[in-house]
Design a protein around this motif. Structure first.
Motif, PDB file in Angstrom:
ATOM      1  N   LYS A   1       0.634  -1.194  -0.100  1.00 27.93           N
ATOM      2  CA  LYS A   1       0.621  -0.085   0.152  1.00 27.93           C
ATOM      3  C   LYS A   1       0.965   1.568  -0.351  1.00 27.93           C
ATOM      4  O   LYS A   1       0.430   1.916  -0.368  1.00 27.93           O
ATOM      5  CB  LYS A   1      -1.244  -0.164   1.291  1.00 27.93           C
ATOM      6  CG  LYS A   1       0.037  -0.158   2.842  1.00 27.93           C
ATOM      7  CD  LYS A   1      -1.317   0.048   3.786  1.00 27.93           C
ATOM      8  CE  LYS A   1      -0.463   0.118   5.014  1.00 27.93           C
ATOM      9  NZ  LYS A   1      -1.781  -0.212   6.387  1.00 27.93           N
ATOM     10  N   THR A   2       2.389   1.436   0.705  1.00 29.86           N
ATOM     11  CA  THR A   2       3.380   2.257   0.564  1.00 29.86           C
ATOM     12  C   THR A   2       3.479   2.614  -0.903  1.00 29.86           C
ATOM     13  O   THR A   2       3.643   3.463  -1.509  1.00 29.86           O
ATOM     14  CB  THR A   2       4.022   2.283   1.621  1.00 29.86           C
ATOM     15  OG1 THR A   2       3.146   1.558   2.954  1.00 29.86           O
ATOM     16  CG2 THR A   2       5.741   3.106   1.215  1.00 29.86           C
TER      17      THR A   2
ATOM     18  N   ARG B   1       1.561   4.030  -3.249  1.00 28.85           N
ATOM     19  CA  ARG B   1       0.790   5.881  -3.117  1.00 28.85           C
ATOM     20  C   ARG B   1       2.184   6.181  -3.404  1.00 28.85           C
ATOM     21  O   ARG B   1       2.169   7.163  -4.022  1.00 28.85           O
ATOM     22  CB  ARG B   1       0.283   5.769  -1.655  1.00 28.85           C
ATOM     23  CG  ARG B   1      -0.266   5.669  -0.853  1.00 28.85           C
ATOM     24  CD  ARG B   1      -0.825   5.692   0.305  1.00 28.85           C
ATOM     25  NE  ARG B   1      -1.099   7.314   0.506  1.00 28.85           N
ATOM     26  CZ  ARG B   1      -0.725   7.444   2.312  1.00 28.85           C
ATOM     27  NH1 ARG B   1      -0.933   6.204   3.691  1.00 28.85           N
ATOM     28  NH2 ARG B   1      -1.426   8.825   2.275  1.00 28.85           N
TER      29      ARG B   1
ATOM     30  N   ALA C   1      -5.621   0.047  -5.426  1.00 24.94           N
ATOM     31  CA  ALA C   1      -5.744   0.411  -4.293  1.00 24.94           C
ATOM     32  C   ALA C   1      -6.946  -0.232  -4.012  1.00 24.94           C
ATOM     33  O   ALA C   1      -6.975  -0.636  -2.728  1.00 24.94           O
ATOM     34  CB  ALA C   1      -5.395   1.576  -3.395  1.00 24.94           C
TER      35      ALA C   1
ATOM     36  N   TYR D   1      -7.179  -0.334   0.725  1.00 23.81           N
ATOM     37  CA  TYR D   1      -6.349  -0.132   0.894  1.00 23.81           C
ATOM     38  C   TYR D   1      -7.003   1.753   1.338  1.00 23.81           C
ATOM     39  O   TYR D   1      -7.743   2.077   0.815  1.00 23.81           O
ATOM     40  CB  TYR D   1      -5.073   0.668   0.106  1.00 23.81           C
ATOM     41  CG  TYR D   1      -4.256  -0.655  -0.511  1.00 23.81           C
ATOM     42  CD1 TYR D   1      -4.189  -1.722   0.744  1.00 23.81           C
ATOM     43  CD2 TYR D   1      -3.225  -0.407  -1.275  1.00 23.81           C
ATOM     44  CE1 TYR D   1      -2.698  -2.250   0.254  1.00 23.81           C
ATOM     45  CE2 TYR D   1      -2.162  -1.752  -1.728  1.00 23.81           C
ATOM     46  CZ  TYR D   1      -2.777  -2.856  -0.721  1.00 23.81           C
ATOM     47  OH  TYR D   1      -1.954  -3.946  -1.129  1.00 23.81           O
ATOM     48  N   SER D   2      -6.104   2.100   2.698  1.00 21.40           N
ATOM     49  CA  SER D   2      -6.894   3.036   3.419  1.00 21.40           C
ATOM     50  C   SER D   2      -6.670   4.684   2.533  1.00 21.40           C
ATOM     51  O   SER D   2      -5.859   4.930   1.651  1.00 21.40           O
ATOM     52  CB  SER D   2      -6.377   3.393   5.271  1.00 21.40           C
ATOM     53  OG  SER D   2      -5.007   3.432   4.505  1.00 21.40           O
TER      54      SER D   2
ATOM     55  N   ASP E   1      -5.243   8.256   1.545  1.00 19.59           N
ATOM     56  CA  ASP E   1      -4.003   8.728   1.072  1.00 19.59           C
ATOM     57  C   ASP E   1      -3.864   9.384   1.904  1.00 19.59           C
ATOM     58  O   ASP E   1      -2.828  10.095   2.040  1.00 19.59           O
ATOM     59  CB  ASP E   1      -4.364   9.736  -0.001  1.00 19.59           C
ATOM     60  CG  ASP E   1      -4.100   8.933  -1.024  1.00 19.59           C
ATOM     61  OD1 ASP E   1      -4.034   7.236  -0.765  1.00 19.59           O
ATOM     62  OD2 ASP E   1      -4.405   8.969  -3.020  1.00 19.59           O
TER      63      ASP E   1
END
Length: 380
Positions: free
Chosen positions: A107-108, A111, A281, A286-287, A289
């Motif tokens: 997820k990182t 982003r 994402a 995924y959470s 941004d």
């Protein structure tokens, strides 16, 4: 137009040093009057040099300013012994955030890729190719560590719409453009770089973050540069995006394959690429941004961690030319102590690292002047 005149004082000796690059050092400093803390990038260069590196970098960053990924500039000055660039202080780089040998949360990486693609779209739409995308040049904002900033535009340049120039790095004994570990195959093959090559380097960064390493190892410190370039080139050529992304979402390997498939003069579809990663994402739930980037170390389980390194024959074409200081016609040093220890002598930058003269003059006219940099621990 009268430009503001800026004066800075570097922090005390033990606190000032932030980063050392190939041709410059970054220090923490305070602006006289306002007391504002800034980062000062210093490069040793004579006033006789007409095309210094930092001046070019300042012009590029002024051209690109306004995007969240471009650091804020405060001023530039070419003084007697150094040229200086003042900019906003930044946090750690992506390279510093990653734990050695470990991967980064998917997820990182998603982003980071999304932010970098948005930044590269902005850079490319203004006609510039960065030419040195790597983890060390992707920094976290101090104000919001979830925001990624791109730095080091010293070798960035306008990209050509014509047929690319080409040279043979091995036969001509020339270094490739960018950093060997992160450079595109086109760079290894001596082709002029275009937006596609920034994307290829970004894809390698993303795969490195996921895996914790790439299939080519950092080269031994004492190995000749020609040999290093050739070994890394052959290894990169052997592996596709699909090979590199095995065990991870296909989107990362597709980014590498897409960048390598583009013709020289085809502009990448940054928006479509961002949509692909946004869909990834969303599919992985995924959470937002707005949350901090998660740098929790990961240890992916895949089998291709070691590869057979190409074996080059012992031949003079793979060895660097031996430097003969007695034949060095550059001006000799006239500085002392830490000055000689920390900076190489620099000449005029390459002429191809130049914007149109009218554009350069316009950008110079909006850049505040640094007229003094006080170094507390020096007496010259």
């Amino acid at each position: 137009m009268t430009l503001a005149e800026l004066r800075y004082k570097l922090a005390p000796y033990g606190e000032a040093w932030i980063e050392k690059g190939t041709f410059s050092i970054v220090y923490k400093a305070t602006e006289e009057g306002s007391g504002k803390t800034v980062a000062i990038k210093a490069s040793r260069v004579s006033r006789m040099i007409k095309r210094p590196i930092l001046q070019h970098e300042i012009r590029i960053m002024q051209l690109l300013k306004g995007h969240v990924a471009i650091p804020v500039l405060y001023g530039y000055g070419h003084l007697e012994h150094f040229e200086y660039m003042a900019m906003e202080p930044l946090g750690p780089s992506v390279a510093e955030q990653q734990k050695e040998g470990a991967g980064v949360m998917i997820k990182t990486v998603v982003r980071i890729v999304d932010q970098a693609l948005a930044a590269l779209q902005h850079i490319h739409e203004l006609g510039i190719v960065h030419r040195d995308i790597k983890p060390e040049n992707l920094l976290c904002s101090l104000e919001d560590p979830s925001i990624i900033k791109i730095i080091d535009f010293g070798i960035s340049k306008p990209f050509s719409r014509d047929q690319p120039n080409k040279y043979d790095p091995l036969k001509e004994r020339r270094h490739i453009i960018g950093s060997v570990y992160w450079a595109s195959l086109n760079s290894h093959n001596g082709l002029e770089l275009a937006p596609r090559d920034d994307l290829e380097s970004l894809a390698l960064v993303a795969l490195y973050l996921l895996r914790g390493s790439l299939l080519w190892k950092p080269r031994p410190r004492l190995e000749s540069l020609m040999r290093s370039q050739e070994i890394v080139r052959l290894t990169k050529t052997s592996y596709s995006g699909q090979d590199m992304s095995a065990g991870f979402p296909n989107e990362f390997g597709e980014l590498l394959s897409y960048s390598r498939s583009l013709p020289f003069n085809q502009f990448p579809d940054h928006k479509a690429l961002r949509c692909i990663f946004a869909t990834l994402a969303e599919g992985m739930d995924y959470s937002s941004d707005t949350e901090p980037l998660d740098w929790t170390p990961c240890h992916p389980n895949f089998s291709d961690t070691t590869v057979d390194e190409p074996i080059l024959p012992d031949h003079e074409e793979y060895e660097d030319e031996i430097y003969d200081k007695d034949k060095d016609e550059r001006p000799k040093d006239s500085y002392w102590g830490m000055d000689i220890d920390n900076w190489d002598r620099l000449g005029n930058r390459d002429k191809d690292l130049t914007l149109p003269s009218e554009q350069e003059a316009e950008l110079d006219n909006i850049t505040p002047l640094i007229v003094e940099v006080l170094i507390p621990w020096c007496d010259w």
